[in-house]
Design a protein around this motif. Structure first.
Motif, PDB file in Angstrom:
ATOM      1  N   PHE A   1     -41.326  28.565 -33.896  1.00  0.00           N
ATOM      2  CA  PHE A   1     -41.459  29.943 -34.367  1.00  0.00           C
ATOM      3  C   PHE A   1     -41.096  30.960 -33.289  1.00  0.00           C
ATOM      4  O   PHE A   1     -41.435  32.127 -33.402  1.00  0.00           O
ATOM      5  CB  PHE A   1     -42.896  30.193 -34.847  1.00  0.00           C
ATOM      6  CG  PHE A   1     -43.112  29.922 -36.302  1.00  0.00           C
ATOM      7  CD1 PHE A   1     -42.517  28.851 -36.934  1.00  0.00           C
ATOM      8  CD2 PHE A   1     -43.932  30.747 -37.047  1.00  0.00           C
ATOM      9  CE1 PHE A   1     -42.720  28.607 -38.279  1.00  0.00           C
ATOM     10  CE2 PHE A   1     -44.148  30.518 -38.394  1.00  0.00           C
ATOM     11  CZ  PHE A   1     -43.536  29.440 -39.017  1.00  0.00           C
TER      12      PHE A   1
ATOM     13  N   VAL B   1     -39.465  33.982 -34.694  1.00  0.00           N
ATOM     14  CA  VAL B   1     -40.160  34.687 -35.778  1.00  0.00           C
ATOM     15  C   VAL B   1     -40.908  35.878 -35.199  1.00  0.00           C
ATOM     16  O   VAL B   1     -41.780  35.726 -34.357  1.00  0.00           O
ATOM     17  CB  VAL B   1     -41.140  33.739 -36.517  1.00  0.00           C
ATOM     18  CG1 VAL B   1     -41.907  34.482 -37.586  1.00  0.00           C
ATOM     19  CG2 VAL B   1     -40.398  32.547 -37.105  1.00  0.00           C
ATOM     20  N   SER B   2     -40.547  37.060 -35.668  1.00  0.00           N
ATOM     21  CA  SER B   2     -41.216  38.269 -35.177  1.00  0.00           C
ATOM     22  C   SER B   2     -42.048  38.947 -36.250  1.00  0.00           C
ATOM     23  O   SER B   2     -42.815  39.860 -35.963  1.00  0.00           O
ATOM     24  CB  SER B   2     -40.185  39.258 -34.628  1.00  0.00           C
ATOM     25  OG  SER B   2     -39.270  39.618 -35.648  1.00  0.00           O
TER      26      SER B   2
ATOM     27  N   LEU C   1     -43.923  38.139 -40.410  1.00  0.00           N
ATOM     28  CA  LEU C   1     -44.129  37.365 -41.632  1.00  0.00           C
ATOM     29  C   LEU C   1     -44.692  38.309 -42.684  1.00  0.00           C
ATOM     30  O   LEU C   1     -45.752  38.905 -42.473  1.00  0.00           O
ATOM     31  CB  LEU C   1     -45.121  36.225 -41.416  1.00  0.00           C
ATOM     32  CG  LEU C   1     -44.668  34.987 -40.674  1.00  0.00           C
ATOM     33  CD1 LEU C   1     -45.827  34.008 -40.525  1.00  0.00           C
ATOM     34  CD2 LEU C   1     -43.521  34.313 -41.387  1.00  0.00           C
TER      35      LEU C   1
ATOM     36  N   ALA D   1     -43.438  35.323 -47.218  1.00  0.00           N
ATOM     37  CA  ALA D   1     -43.219  34.290 -46.197  1.00  0.00           C
ATOM     38  C   ALA D   1     -44.497  33.501 -45.940  1.00  0.00           C
ATOM     39  O   ALA D   1     -44.467  32.279 -45.786  1.00  0.00           O
ATOM     40  CB  ALA D   1     -42.711  34.930 -44.908  1.00  0.00           C
TER      41      ALA D   1
ATOM     42  N   LEU E   1     -44.798  29.586 -46.551  1.00  0.00           N
ATOM     43  CA  LEU E   1     -45.193  28.728 -45.430  1.00  0.00           C
ATOM     44  C   LEU E   1     -46.442  27.935 -45.784  1.00  0.00           C
ATOM     45  O   LEU E   1     -46.504  26.724 -45.547  1.00  0.00           O
ATOM     46  CB  LEU E   1     -45.433  29.574 -44.175  1.00  0.00           C
ATOM     47  CG  LEU E   1     -45.886  28.826 -42.926  1.00  0.00           C
ATOM     48  CD1 LEU E   1     -44.846  27.804 -42.484  1.00  0.00           C
ATOM     49  CD2 LEU E   1     -46.185  29.810 -41.805  1.00  0.00           C
TER      50      LEU E   1
ATOM     51  N   CYS F   1     -45.448  30.420 -31.355  1.00  0.00           N
ATOM     52  CA  CYS F   1     -45.751  31.486 -32.320  1.00  0.00           C
ATOM     53  C   CYS F   1     -46.271  32.708 -31.569  1.00  0.00           C
ATOM     54  O   CYS F   1     -47.164  32.603 -30.725  1.00  0.00           O
ATOM     55  CB  CYS F   1     -46.799  30.992 -33.315  1.00  0.00           C
ATOM     56  SG  CYS F   1     -47.153  32.152 -34.633  1.00  0.00           S
TER      57      CYS F   1
ATOM     58  N   ILE G   1     -48.252  37.358 -34.718  1.00  0.00           N
ATOM     59  CA  ILE G   1     -48.133  36.559 -35.953  1.00  0.00           C
ATOM     60  C   ILE G   1     -49.408  35.751 -36.158  1.00  0.00           C
ATOM     61  O   ILE G   1     -49.946  35.686 -37.265  1.00  0.00           O
ATOM     62  CB  ILE G   1     -46.911  35.618 -35.880  1.00  0.00           C
ATOM     63  CG1 ILE G   1     -45.616  36.391 -35.695  1.00  0.00           C
ATOM     64  CG2 ILE G   1     -46.848  34.711 -37.099  1.00  0.00           C
ATOM     65  CD1 ILE G   1     -45.162  37.181 -36.884  1.00  0.00           C
TER      66      ILE G   1
END
Length: 128
Positions: A43, A46-47, A49, A53, A57, A76, A80
């Motif tokens: 992740f 990933v910035s 969600l 999403a 997930l 992560c 997040i």
């Protein structure tokens, strides 16, 4: 209503349909078995969600858990992770112990776990 409240999901329940992966398939359908014990999701890119999403997930994680595939999420962002906590993402199947700070930490955990399961080393059995 503030911005934080609008980010909270209204419902993160399981989807109404569940696939029974252990059910017998019709005679004309064959699915090859996959020997997969662990899946690591990186992740680091990933910035953000959003609600969709998170639901996707959550559904994917639960399906992997139900078919005995361990899923780990690495790198992560703290924001997040806080968002997942505040949205009540975690439960008895999706645990905070699925999260690791680095890919290396997760791989070491998987190797150690499956070395204990097999009573030998995993690396010699792994094909790259």
């Amino acid at each position: 209503m503030n911005v934080e409240d609008s980010d909270r999901p209204s419902d993160l329940n399981d989807p109404p349909i569940r696939v029974n992966w252990n059910a017998e398939l019709p005679a004309n359908i064959s699915v090859p078995t996959v020997d997969l014990h662990s899946l690591i999701l990186d992740f680091s890119a990933v910035s953000f969600l959003d609600i969709s999403a998170m639901k996707g997930l959550r559904t994917a994680l639960k399906e992997f858990v139900r078919v005995d595939v361990d899923v780990y999420i690495v790198s992560c962002d703290a924001y997040i992770l806080e968002k997942l906590h505040s949205c009540l993402f975690f439960d008895e199947e999706i645990l905070t112990s699925m999260f690791f700070p680095t890919l290396h930490d997760a791989v070491l955990h998987v190797l150690e776990k499956h070395q204990e399961d097999k009573g030998g080393t995993v690396i010699k059995d792994t094909k790259l």
